[in-house]
Write a protein that holds these residues in place. Structure first.
Motif, PDB file in Angstrom:
ATOM      1  N   ARG A  35     -38.680  40.523 -57.672  1.00 56.03           N
ATOM      2  CA  ARG A  35     -37.300  40.583 -58.169  1.00 56.03           C
ATOM      3  C   ARG A  35     -37.264  40.951 -59.649  1.00 56.03           C
ATOM      4  NH1 ARG A  35     -35.464  35.408 -57.904  1.00 56.03           N
ATOM      5  NH2 ARG A  35     -37.141  34.479 -56.677  1.00 56.03           N
ATOM      6  N   GLU A  36     -38.174  40.371 -60.417  1.00 54.58           N
ATOM      7  CA  GLU A  36     -38.198  40.653 -61.854  1.00 54.58           C
ATOM      8  C   GLU A  36     -38.573  42.107 -62.131  1.00 54.58           C
ATOM      9  OE1 GLU A  36     -40.918  37.742 -63.279  1.00 54.58           O
ATOM     10  OE2 GLU A  36     -39.401  36.135 -63.373  1.00 54.58           O
ATOM     11  N   MET A  37     -39.577  42.628 -61.424  1.00 54.68           N
ATOM     12  CA  MET A  37     -39.989  44.009 -61.653  1.00 54.68           C
ATOM     13  C   MET A  37     -38.915  44.987 -61.183  1.00 54.68           C
ATOM     14  SD  MET A  37     -42.078  46.099 -62.930  1.00 54.68           S
ATOM     15  CE  MET A  37     -43.457  45.023 -63.341  1.00 54.68           C
ATOM     16  N   TYR A  38     -38.233  44.650 -60.096  1.00 59.19           N
ATOM     17  CA  TYR A  38     -37.152  45.514 -59.604  1.00 59.19           C
ATOM     18  C   TYR A  38     -36.073  45.670 -60.673  1.00 59.19           C
ATOM     19  CZ  TYR A  38     -33.386  47.321 -56.650  1.00 59.19           C
ATOM     20  OH  TYR A  38     -32.372  48.086 -56.124  1.00 59.19           O
ATOM     21  N   GLU A  53     -36.707  54.670 -56.748  1.00 60.97           N
ATOM     22  CA  GLU A  53     -35.917  55.891 -56.915  1.00 60.97           C
ATOM     23  C   GLU A  53     -35.538  56.510 -55.572  1.00 60.97           C
ATOM     24  OE1 GLU A  53     -36.447  60.253 -58.991  1.00 60.97           O
ATOM     25  OE2 GLU A  53     -37.174  58.492 -60.070  1.00 60.97           O
ATOM     26  N   ASP A  54     -36.308  56.230 -54.536  1.00 60.16           N
ATOM     27  CA  ASP A  54     -36.026  56.799 -53.217  1.00 60.16           C
ATOM     28  C   ASP A  54     -35.150  55.899 -52.348  1.00 60.16           C
ATOM     29  OD1 ASP A  54     -37.348  59.151 -53.636  1.00 60.16           O
ATOM     30  OD2 ASP A  54     -39.239  58.480 -52.778  1.00 60.16           O
ATOM     31  N   HIS A 101     -45.417  52.489 -60.187  1.00 59.75           N
ATOM     32  CA  HIS A 101     -45.451  52.595 -58.726  1.00 59.75           C
ATOM     33  C   HIS A 101     -44.149  52.101 -58.108  1.00 59.75           C
ATOM     34  CE1 HIS A 101     -47.162  52.916 -54.743  1.00 59.75           C
ATOM     35  NE2 HIS A 101     -46.721  51.695 -54.484  1.00 59.75           N
ATOM     36  N   MET A 102     -43.683  50.928 -58.541  1.00 62.00           N
ATOM     37  CA  MET A 102     -42.429  50.441 -57.976  1.00 62.00           C
ATOM     38  C   MET A 102     -41.273  51.368 -58.340  1.00 62.00           C
ATOM     39  SD  MET A 102     -40.384  46.793 -58.251  1.00 62.00           S
ATOM     40  CE  MET A 102     -41.644  45.799 -57.467  1.00 62.00           C
ATOM     41  N   PHE A 118     -38.996  49.693 -49.057  1.00 58.96           N
ATOM     42  CA  PHE A 118     -39.137  48.684 -50.108  1.00 58.96           C
ATOM     43  C   PHE A 118     -39.282  47.293 -49.505  1.00 58.96           C
ATOM     44  CE2 PHE A 118     -37.587  45.559 -53.106  1.00 58.96           C
ATOM     45  CZ  PHE A 118     -38.191  45.929 -54.299  1.00 58.96           C
ATOM     46  N   LEU A 119     -38.358  46.904 -48.632  1.00 61.18           N
ATOM     47  CA  LEU A 119     -38.404  45.564 -48.054  1.00 61.18           C
ATOM     48  C   LEU A 119     -39.621  45.378 -47.158  1.00 61.18           C
ATOM     49  CD1 LEU A 119     -34.639  44.961 -47.182  1.00 61.18           C
ATOM     50  CD2 LEU A 119     -35.938  44.068 -49.130  1.00 61.18           C
TER      51      LEU A 119
END
Length: 555
Positions: free
Chosen positions: A341-344, A288-289, A282-283, A320-321
């Motif tokens: 932050r870790e998943m990003y 990607e956008d 999902h993230m 996102f934010l």
């Protein structure tokens, strides 16, 4: 995931009921929705209107007219307000008092940027007929039948640009609430101040605005430094979502296309939503956008866990934010939770960045096309893209990117055309008439083409606006703000084929509004000579990007 709202809109009191079931795209505001409803029922945009949430009583109206009180702007996004199952009313023409009941039937995946009618019953309505009683008593036989196929074809011709996502939620307790300092502008948007430029003193307006920004940045930096130890502590997405109301959480779920949460309590919904939002797939779709400017801001926040100062527009433009961040609007500081932050970092792979860059390149093609041509068929931009890259791109894909990724609002999509934001419909028609039969100017290299709409620090000196601005600064002793403001307005008028006499009149107005001393006779002669030169060498919209000198040379 892109979403739409399935609405059933019924003329209140009609018997048999007159209604339309329609899907409208997300990221539109109430003004856009008014346009859709008026087209659905045959209204002619001649009267005032109002939307009202029947549960909360919130009302949205289109102007600052004294008739309205205790209302909110129709610039608000429907995404911030519409929840599945809620009921609204839309009132059109407060004389005839046409009340429409709106039921938000569902929130569905929907990629199109135009409305789509699913089912309907009843004819178009008739304007100024005395309301529902007059319609049934005297006019119903004159009402034209509603045709779904024709209506959908018309909607497809005029897609609606995605508006900036408005953040949701409240301040977060663990952030504190120190005072912010926005200078004389308060917290109004940049766009609001720019609209005032020609009504007041543009130079003073800009100086005040940027002074306000600097004050805000300084206040935020001081606040971060004072609270650095506290802000350096880890926090998680659950901490953020726990501070939201249940309606806030439901809205996030809707915006992300989730379902199956209607029976959850607030604490359960927060936990459930955290898991869904932190799913890698999902993230990855959201990341990607992300556009480059947004990505740069996100990376800065990731590199500085204690947070950074950002502007309201930067936040509003970032999906996102708005979904993952913790924002303190008292001081304008944005932070990202540790797990986010870790998943990003995990999903922001080389391949993901490559796909983002390709989308951004297409966005830049759109920017350059409208800067060069003013008005251009989307299919022609696809031809130009193939000319330089050797790759094909579907018109539908290009149109989608133009609608969603031109966040500087320079590009508008009108039917099958890309149009510069400063060109109204009347000028658009005139430009298309003049362009007919003229081949488009195609620069020798892709690099040269892209400079027109996307100049950077190295290439900005090549832009006509910058060259003319510097000339004005030197010859008329203007500062940078005044020089560039005048250059931008005058060159737009030149591209629209204004006569030299009209250009001088516009210049006089700009000079007067900026508080600049009236030009001397000698200065006016210099300016006239410069304008004559610019008229011959500026790439004109009416000539499909060619200059007057180039056209004359071919004759």
């Amino acid at each position: 995931m892109e979403l739409g709202y399935q609405l059933k809109i019924t003329i209140k009191g009609s018997h048999p009921p007159i209604w339309r079931r329609v899907i409208v795209p997300g990221k539109i505001n109430f003004q856009d929705l008014d346009d859709i409803i008026e087209d659905l029922f045959g209204w002619t945009h001649d009267h005032l209107y109002e939307f009202c949430d029947r549960k909360s009583g919130r009302r949205f109206q289109p102007s600052d007219d004294e008739y309205f009180w205790n209302t909110e702007s129709v610039e608000n996004l429907i995404d911030d307000c519409f929840i599945k199952g809620e009921k609204w009313t839309y009132t059109y023409d407060f004389g005839d008092d046409w009340v429409h009941d709106i039921l938000v039937e569902d929130v569905v995946p929907y990629k199109e940027r135009f409305a789509k009618v699913l089912r309907s019953k009843g004819p178009y309505m008739i304007e100024d007929c005395g309301g529902l009683w007059g319609f049934y008593e005297s006019y119903i036989d004159e009402a034209e039948p509603f045709d779904i196929e024709i209506a959908n074809h018309q909607f497809e011709q005029f897609p609606i640009e995605a508006k900036a996502f408005v953040r949701i939620g409240e301040d977060y307790e663990y952030f504190g609430t120190p005072e912010g300092d926005w200078g004389e502008f308060g917290e109004d948007s940049f766009e609001q101040h720019m609209k005032k430029m020609l009504e007041e003193n543009p130079k003073e307006m800009l100086q005040q605005y940027f002074s306000g920004l600097q004050n805000a940045r300084n206040t935020a930096d001081e606040w971060i430094e004072e609270n650095k130890e506290f802000l350096s502590r880890d926090f998680y997405l659950k901490d953020v979502y726990s501070s939201y109301t249940k309606d806030n959480l439901k809205l996030i779920a809707q915006m992300n296309g989730f379902s199956g949460y209607s029976k959850l309590k607030k604490s359960e919904l927060a936990d459930w939503l955290v898991k869904k939002m932190l799913e890698e797939s999902h993230m990855a779709d959201i990341v990607e956008d992300i556009i480059p400017e947004e990505g740069e801001v996100i990376q800065l926040i990731i590199n500085r866990p204690e947070g950074i100062w950002i502007t309201e527009p930067a936040l509003e433009q970032s999906f996102f934010l708005s979904n993952y961040g913790a924002f303190n609007d008292e001081v304008g500081v944005m932070r990202l939770p540790k797990d986010v932050r870790e998943m990003y970092r995990n999903v922001n792979t080389t391949e993901c960045q490559k796909r983002r860059l390709e989308k951004d390149k297409i966005r830049k093609y759109c920017n350059s096309a409208v800067e060069l041509y003013g008005v251009v068929p989307i299919s022609e931009v696809a031809v130009i893209y193939r000319h330089y890259t050797g790759n094909d791109i579907l018109v539908k894909q290009l149109k989608k990117i133009a609608l969603e990724y031109t966040t500087d609002n320079r590009v508008t999509v009108r039917g099958r055309y890309l149009v510069h934001m400063d060109i109204d419909d009347e000028d658009m028609e005139l430009i298309l008439e003049d362009q007919e039969g003229n081949p488009y100017y195609i620069p020798d290299t892709e690099e040269e083409f892209l400079i027109y709409g996307n100049a950077d620090e190295e290439t900005i000196e090549q832009l006509d606006e910058v060259k003319f601005s510097k000339w004005l600064e030197e010859e008329l002793n203007l500062d940078v703000v005044c020089g560039f403001t005048i250059a931008k307005h005058i060159l737009l008028c030149i591209k629209l084929n204004y006569e030299e006499e009209a250009l001088m009149e516009i210049l006089d107005v700009l000079v007067s509004n900026m508080g600049i001393p009236e030009l001397s006779t000698k200065q006016k002669r210099k300016v006239k000579k410069k304008l004559s030169e610019l008229c011959k060498n500026t790439r004109l919209y009416s000539y499909s990007g060619h200059t007057l000198n180039e056209i004359e040379a071919k004759m």
